[in-house]
Each structure stands twice: as C-alpha cells, then as structure tokens.
Design a protein around this motif. Structure first.
Motif, PDB file in Angstrom:
ATOM      1  N   GLY A   1       9.962  -0.386  -4.272  1.00 10.64           N
ATOM      2  CA  GLY A   1       8.998  -0.513  -3.181  1.00 10.64           C
ATOM      3  C   GLY A   1       8.113  -1.738  -3.342  1.00 10.64           C
ATOM      4  O   GLY A   1       7.899  -2.487  -2.384  1.00 10.64           O
ATOM      5  N   TYR A   2       7.608  -1.961  -4.538  1.00  5.97           N
ATOM      6  CA  TYR A   2       6.791  -3.161  -4.769  1.00  5.97           C
ATOM      7  C   TYR A   2       7.606  -4.431  -4.551  1.00  5.97           C
ATOM      8  O   TYR A   2       7.135  -5.385  -3.938  1.00  5.97           O
ATOM      9  CB  TYR A   2       6.191  -3.165  -6.176  1.00  5.97           C
TER      10      TYR A   2
ATOM     11  N   GLY B   1       0.816  -1.217   0.000  1.00  6.81           N
ATOM     12  CA  GLY B   1       0.000   0.000   0.000  1.00  6.81           C
ATOM     13  C   GLY B   1       0.844   1.260   0.000  1.00  6.81           C
ATOM     14  O   GLY B   1       0.522   2.235  -0.683  1.00  6.81           O
ATOM     15  N   MET B   2       1.937   1.246   0.736  1.00  2.98           N
ATOM     16  CA  MET B   2       2.827   2.411   0.749  1.00  2.98           C
ATOM     17  C   MET B   2       3.536   2.576  -0.592  1.00  2.98           C
ATOM     18  O   MET B   2       3.773   3.705  -1.029  1.00  2.98           O
ATOM     19  CB  MET B   2       3.850   2.280   1.872  1.00  2.98           C
ATOM     20  N   ALA B   3       3.870   1.464  -1.236  1.00  5.55           N
ATOM     21  CA  ALA B   3       4.562   1.538  -2.524  1.00  5.55           C
ATOM     22  C   ALA B   3       3.706   2.222  -3.576  1.00  5.55           C
ATOM     23  O   ALA B   3       4.244   2.825  -4.519  1.00  5.55           O
ATOM     24  CB  ALA B   3       4.968   0.140  -2.987  1.00  5.55           C
ATOM     25  N   THR B   4       2.384   2.183  -3.411  1.00  3.45           N
ATOM     26  CA  THR B   4       1.505   2.828  -4.387  1.00  3.45           C
ATOM     27  C   THR B   4       1.663   4.340  -4.386  1.00  3.45           C
ATOM     28  O   THR B   4       1.227   4.999  -5.328  1.00  3.45           O
ATOM     29  CB  THR B   4       0.024   2.483  -4.131  1.00  3.45           C
TER      30      THR B   4
ATOM     31  N   GLY C   1       9.669   9.018   2.035  1.00  4.07           N
ATOM     32  CA  GLY C   1       8.419   9.755   2.157  1.00  4.07           C
ATOM     33  C   GLY C   1       7.177   8.944   1.815  1.00  4.07           C
ATOM     34  O   GLY C   1       6.122   9.526   1.574  1.00  4.07           O
ATOM     35  N   LEU C   2       7.286   7.619   1.794  1.00  3.65           N
ATOM     36  CA  LEU C   2       6.145   6.776   1.462  1.00  3.65           C
ATOM     37  C   LEU C   2       5.356   6.368   2.697  1.00  3.65           C
ATOM     38  O   LEU C   2       4.190   6.014   2.609  1.00  3.65           O
ATOM     39  CB  LEU C   2       6.604   5.528   0.703  1.00  3.65           C
ATOM     40  N   ALA C   3       6.001   6.395   3.847  1.00  2.00           N
ATOM     41  CA  ALA C   3       5.358   6.081   5.120  1.00  2.00           C
ATOM     42  C   ALA C   3       5.051   7.391   5.840  1.00  2.00           C
ATOM     43  O   ALA C   3       5.711   8.405   5.605  1.00  2.00           O
ATOM     44  CB  ALA C   3       6.282   5.207   5.974  1.00  2.00           C
ATOM     45  N   PRO C   4       4.067   7.373   6.731  1.00  2.00           N
ATOM     46  CA  PRO C   4       3.780   8.580   7.513  1.00  2.00           C
ATOM     47  C   PRO C   4       4.992   9.009   8.341  1.00  2.00           C
ATOM     48  O   PRO C   4       5.850   8.180   8.682  1.00  2.00           O
ATOM     49  CB  PRO C   4       2.631   8.157   8.428  1.00  2.00           C
ATOM     50  N   SER C   5       5.049  10.263   8.679  1.00  2.00           N
ATOM     51  CA  SER C   5       6.187  10.794   9.438  1.00  2.00           C
ATOM     52  C   SER C   5       6.371  10.081  10.775  1.00  2.00           C
ATOM     53  O   SER C   5       7.481   9.956  11.265  1.00  2.00           O
ATOM     54  CB  SER C   5       6.021  12.294   9.661  1.00  2.00           C
ATOM     55  N   TRP C   6       5.316   9.580  11.361  1.00  2.00           N
ATOM     56  CA  TRP C   6       5.357   8.920  12.663  1.00  2.00           C
ATOM     57  C   TRP C   6       5.644   7.418  12.553  1.00  2.00           C
ATOM     58  O   TRP C   6       5.737   6.735  13.579  1.00  2.00           O
ATOM     59  CB  TRP C   6       4.032   9.118  13.407  1.00  2.00           C
ATOM     60  N   TRP C   7       5.783   6.885  11.367  1.00  5.49           N
ATOM     61  CA  TRP C   7       5.877   5.442  11.145  1.00  5.49           C
ATOM     62  C   TRP C   7       6.948   4.753  11.976  1.00  5.49           C
ATOM     63  O   TRP C   7       6.686   3.761  12.645  1.00  5.49           O
ATOM     64  CB  TRP C   7       6.082   5.171   9.662  1.00  5.49           C
ATOM     65  N   MET C   8       8.154   5.255  11.933  1.00  4.26           N
ATOM     66  CA  MET C   8       9.248   4.595  12.654  1.00  4.26           C
ATOM     67  C   MET C   8       9.080   4.718  14.169  1.00  4.26           C
ATOM     68  O   MET C   8       9.497   3.827  14.911  1.00  4.26           O
ATOM     69  CB  MET C   8      10.608   5.125  12.205  1.00  4.26           C
ATOM     70  N   THR C   9       8.443   5.779  14.621  1.00  9.43           N
ATOM     71  CA  THR C   9       8.156   5.940  16.050  1.00  9.43           C
ATOM     72  C   THR C   9       7.278   4.799  16.545  1.00  9.43           C
ATOM     73  O   THR C   9       7.426   4.335  17.678  1.00  9.43           O
ATOM     74  CB  THR C   9       7.462   7.293  16.302  1.00  9.43           C
ATOM     75  N   LEU C  10       6.386   4.335  15.693  1.00  8.84           N
ATOM     76  CA  LEU C  10       5.521   3.210  16.047  1.00  8.84           C
ATOM     77  C   LEU C  10       6.205   1.867  15.802  1.00  8.84           C
ATOM     78  O   LEU C  10       6.164   0.969  16.640  1.00  8.84           O
ATOM     79  CB  LEU C  10       4.226   3.284  15.234  1.00  8.84           C
ATOM     80  N   ARG C  11       6.843   1.729  14.663  1.00  4.97           N
ATOM     81  CA  ARG C  11       7.369   0.426  14.244  1.00  4.97           C
ATOM     82  C   ARG C  11       8.543  -0.079  15.080  1.00  4.97           C
ATOM     83  O   ARG C  11       8.646  -1.270  15.333  1.00  4.97           O
ATOM     84  CB  ARG C  11       7.758   0.482  12.760  1.00  4.97           C
ATOM     85  N   VAL C  12       9.422   0.808  15.514  1.00  2.00           N
ATOM     86  CA  VAL C  12      10.594   0.357  16.279  1.00  2.00           C
ATOM     87  C   VAL C  12      10.184  -0.322  17.587  1.00  2.00           C
ATOM     88  O   VAL C  12      10.594  -1.460  17.849  1.00  2.00           O
ATOM     89  CB  VAL C  12      11.619   1.492  16.496  1.00  2.00           C
TER      90      VAL C  12
END
Length: 150
Positions: free
Chosen positions: A79-80, A66-69, A123-134
C-alpha cells in the motif's frame, strides 16, 4: 451516489470545477477571453487542465498513503509503495508538452483508479470509495481528453 457521505461527495464534485472550467474555456472563446482578462492564462485550457490535473494526481498519493496506514504487514508495504506512484508519475511525465502531458495524466488517473480498487478490495478504503471514485475519474479523464483529442 448513495452511501457516499455528503461532505465527501460535495468536495469531490467541487474538485471537478477546474477540470470543467478548462473544458468550457476551450470551447467558448468569449469565456476564454473573459477569464484571460480577469484571472490570467493559468485559468484557461489547456493550462488549468494540466496544472490542476498534476496537483490532483499528486494529491491522490497523500490520500492513498493515509489509507495504507490502516494496513499491516505485506499489504501495508504494498500500500505504501503503491501510494507514492501517482506523485512520482506526475513528476516524471508532465511538462512534456500539452498533448503528451494530458495523455500521461489520463494514464495516471486510470492507474490511480486501479490502486483505489486494490485499497478498497483490501478493506483500506471506505465501502463507498469506488462509488465516488469511478464517476469522478471518468469526468477527469474526459476533460483531459479535450487536450489530447480536442
């Protein structure tokens, strides 16, 4: 986890429940026995950790797709290609026994974290993405480590 939308945070944390449950049933014989009698063997360690981990690793492929789109050109192509790796990894490297499967899942989740970083950096993931994923990945890896080392 400031900046992470409340719903994303709550769903991410809720997604940890089966991993944490697996750890609890691993170290609490009474909880394991109760779970076995009420829900069956799929819901105790190591099974819940391995099966749920495999499902979530494959699920992450869909998230990444979904992010790759959101990309174009070579970044989209990369990305795909990267997005299908977690599902293929889960398919190829689980089912080989509990210890090795858990080890492969740990490697898969750490690999997804690297892919997450690529998507976030581009820039394909939200700015907060890594804050959640780590932190989510850290908990998952520690829980799966119970099967490998515990």
């Amino acid at each position: 986890m400031t900046g992470v939308p409340r719903t994303a945070l709550l769903l991410g944390l809720a997604g940890l429940i089966p991993f944490l449950w697996g750890v609890l049933t691993r170290y609490s014989p009474a909880l394991q026995d109760l779970t076995l009698s009420l829900a069956g063997p799929r819901f105790v360690a190591p099974y819940i950790l391995l099966y749920y981990g495999t499902i979530i690793l494959a699920f992450m492929s869909g998230v990444l797709w979904g992010m790759a789109t959101r990309a174009d050109g070579e970044v989209a192509s990369l990305g795909y290609a990267l997005s299908v790796i977690p599902a293929i990894w889960a398919f190829l490297f689980t089912g080989t026994g509990p210890v090795s499967s858990a080890g492969y899942l740990i490697a898969g989740f750490l690999g997804v974290l690297g892919i997450d970083w690529f998507f976030w950096r581009n820039g394909l993931a939200p700015s907060w993405w890594m804050t959640l994923r780590v932190p989510l990945t850290a908990v998952v890896v520690l829980c799966l480590g119970v099967v490998v080392f515990g």
